[in-house]
Design a protein around this motif. Structure first.
Motif, PDB file in Angstrom:
ATOM      1  N   VAL A  23     -44.321   6.715 -17.222  1.00 53.62           N
ATOM      2  CA  VAL A  23     -44.891   6.984 -15.900  1.00 53.62           C
ATOM      3  C   VAL A  23     -46.281   7.590 -16.091  1.00 53.62           C
ATOM      4  O   VAL A  23     -46.422   8.655 -16.683  1.00 53.62           O
ATOM      5  CB  VAL A  23     -43.993   7.951 -15.092  1.00 53.62           C
ATOM      6  CG1 VAL A  23     -44.602   8.221 -13.729  1.00 53.62           C
ATOM      7  CG2 VAL A  23     -42.588   7.380 -14.953  1.00 53.62           C
ATOM      8  N   LYS A  24     -47.310   6.893 -15.603  1.00 58.53           N
ATOM      9  CA  LYS A  24     -48.695   7.335 -15.758  1.00 58.53           C
ATOM     10  C   LYS A  24     -49.177   8.168 -14.575  1.00 58.53           C
ATOM     11  O   LYS A  24     -49.969   9.077 -14.731  1.00 58.53           O
ATOM     12  CB  LYS A  24     -49.620   6.122 -15.938  1.00 58.53           C
ATOM     13  CG  LYS A  24     -49.384   5.372 -17.230  1.00 58.53           C
ATOM     14  CD  LYS A  24     -49.747   6.250 -18.398  1.00 58.53           C
ATOM     15  CE  LYS A  24     -49.697   5.497 -19.709  1.00 58.53           C
ATOM     16  NZ  LYS A  24     -49.926   6.375 -20.841  1.00 58.53           N
ATOM     17  N   SER A  25     -48.717   7.809 -13.386  1.00 59.00           N
ATOM     18  CA  SER A  25     -49.105   8.563 -12.190  1.00 59.00           C
ATOM     19  C   SER A  25     -48.056   8.358 -11.119  1.00 59.00           C
ATOM     20  O   SER A  25     -47.256   7.428 -11.191  1.00 59.00           O
ATOM     21  CB  SER A  25     -50.484   8.122 -11.678  1.00 59.00           C
ATOM     22  OG  SER A  25     -50.433   6.794 -11.214  1.00 59.00           O
ATOM     23  N   VAL A  66     -38.152  11.586 -11.144  1.00 59.48           N
ATOM     24  CA  VAL A  66     -39.153  10.972 -12.025  1.00 59.48           C
ATOM     25  C   VAL A  66     -40.462  11.757 -11.945  1.00 59.48           C
ATOM     26  O   VAL A  66     -40.948  12.053 -10.859  1.00 59.48           O
ATOM     27  CB  VAL A  66     -39.396   9.498 -11.628  1.00 59.48           C
ATOM     28  CG1 VAL A  66     -40.548   8.901 -12.399  1.00 59.48           C
ATOM     29  CG2 VAL A  66     -38.129   8.686 -11.838  1.00 59.48           C
ATOM     30  N   ASN A  67     -41.020  12.076 -13.117  1.00 64.59           N
ATOM     31  CA  ASN A  67     -42.276  12.813 -13.193  1.00 64.59           C
ATOM     32  C   ASN A  67     -43.262  12.098 -14.112  1.00 64.59           C
ATOM     33  O   ASN A  67     -42.862  11.319 -14.976  1.00 64.59           O
ATOM     34  CB  ASN A  67     -42.034  14.229 -13.723  1.00 64.59           C
ATOM     35  CG  ASN A  67     -41.165  15.039 -12.784  1.00 64.59           C
ATOM     36  OD1 ASN A  67     -41.563  15.320 -11.670  1.00 64.59           O
ATOM     37  ND2 ASN A  67     -39.966  15.374 -13.223  1.00 64.59           N
ATOM     38  N   VAL A  68     -44.551  12.408 -13.938  1.00 64.14           N
ATOM     39  CA  VAL A  68     -45.586  11.843 -14.806  1.00 64.14           C
ATOM     40  C   VAL A  68     -45.290  12.246 -16.247  1.00 64.14           C
ATOM     41  O   VAL A  68     -44.931  13.389 -16.531  1.00 64.14           O
ATOM     42  CB  VAL A  68     -46.981  12.342 -14.373  1.00 64.14           C
ATOM     43  CG1 VAL A  68     -48.054  11.909 -15.376  1.00 64.14           C
ATOM     44  CG2 VAL A  68     -47.314  11.831 -12.974  1.00 64.14           C
ATOM     45  N   GLY A  69     -45.394  11.282 -17.153  1.00 61.18           N
ATOM     46  CA  GLY A  69     -45.114  11.526 -18.567  1.00 61.18           C
ATOM     47  C   GLY A  69     -43.706  11.142 -18.974  1.00 61.18           C
ATOM     48  O   GLY A  69     -43.408  11.013 -20.158  1.00 61.18           O
ATOM     49  N   ASP A  70     -42.808  10.948 -17.998  1.00 65.53           N
ATOM     50  CA  ASP A  70     -41.437  10.533 -18.300  1.00 65.53           C
ATOM     51  C   ASP A  70     -41.416   9.090 -18.794  1.00 65.53           C
ATOM     52  O   ASP A  70     -42.265   8.281 -18.418  1.00 65.53           O
ATOM     53  CB  ASP A  70     -40.549  10.597 -17.044  1.00 65.53           C
ATOM     54  CG  ASP A  70     -40.151  11.998 -16.653  1.00 65.53           C
ATOM     55  OD1 ASP A  70     -40.348  12.925 -17.461  1.00 65.53           O
ATOM     56  OD2 ASP A  70     -39.646  12.168 -15.524  1.00 65.53           O
ATOM     57  N   THR A  71     -40.424   8.783 -19.612  1.00 65.85           N
ATOM     58  CA  THR A  71     -40.134   7.405 -19.972  1.00 65.85           C
ATOM     59  C   THR A  71     -38.977   6.951 -19.092  1.00 65.85           C
ATOM     60  O   THR A  71     -37.979   7.645 -18.981  1.00 65.85           O
ATOM     61  CB  THR A  71     -39.729   7.298 -21.454  1.00 65.85           C
ATOM     62  OG1 THR A  71     -40.840   7.709 -22.249  1.00 65.85           O
ATOM     63  CG2 THR A  71     -39.350   5.873 -21.823  1.00 65.85           C
ATOM     64  N   VAL A  72     -39.160   5.814 -18.437  1.00 63.90           N
ATOM     65  CA  VAL A  72     -38.094   5.268 -17.594  1.00 63.90           C
ATOM     66  C   VAL A  72     -37.614   3.946 -18.190  1.00 63.90           C
ATOM     67  O   VAL A  72     -38.402   3.162 -18.708  1.00 63.90           O
ATOM     68  CB  VAL A  72     -38.532   5.061 -16.121  1.00 63.90           C
ATOM     69  CG1 VAL A  72     -38.802   6.381 -15.435  1.00 63.90           C
ATOM     70  CG2 VAL A  72     -39.744   4.165 -16.016  1.00 63.90           C
TER      71      VAL A  72
END
Length: 101
Positions: A23-25, A66-72
């Motif tokens: 997640v970039k943004s 889900v947050n910025v920097g997370d891998t989904v």
């Protein structure tokens, strides 16, 4: 474990999508009306597999998870196109894992 597609491949697909991306943004959530009545919160995030970016649409409880920097990891997701932009979502039958081990 399912084989992952690239973002470039996913943009050409409609269903049965398996993707791992970062997640970039993440945009602001908004409330939309459902066809069945009632409302739900929805939010758009930008995800990347390192080579390409695309929009991930988050619904309901997934927005806070889900947050910025997370891998989904999306399993059995699908895409739709709105105003010429392809967007990925897990949908009713898909699954999303956040920061899997």
């Amino acid at each position: 474990m399912a084989e992952f597609q690239s973002v470039a491949e996913v943009k050409k697909m409609r269903s049965g999508i398996n993707l791992k991306a970062e997640v970039k943004s993440k945009g602001e959530s908004r409330t939309v009306n459902l066809k069945t009545g009632g409302t739900v919160d929805v939010c758009d995030a930008i995800i990347s597999d390192g080579a390409d970016d695309m929009k991930l649409t988050l619904w309901g409880d997934d927005i806070k998870a889900v947050n910025v920097g997370d891998t989904v990891v999306i399993t059995n997701g699908y895409t739709n196109e709105f105003k010429g932009e392809v967007s990925l979502t897990k949908g009713k039958f898909g699954k999303m894992e956040i920061n899997p081990q």
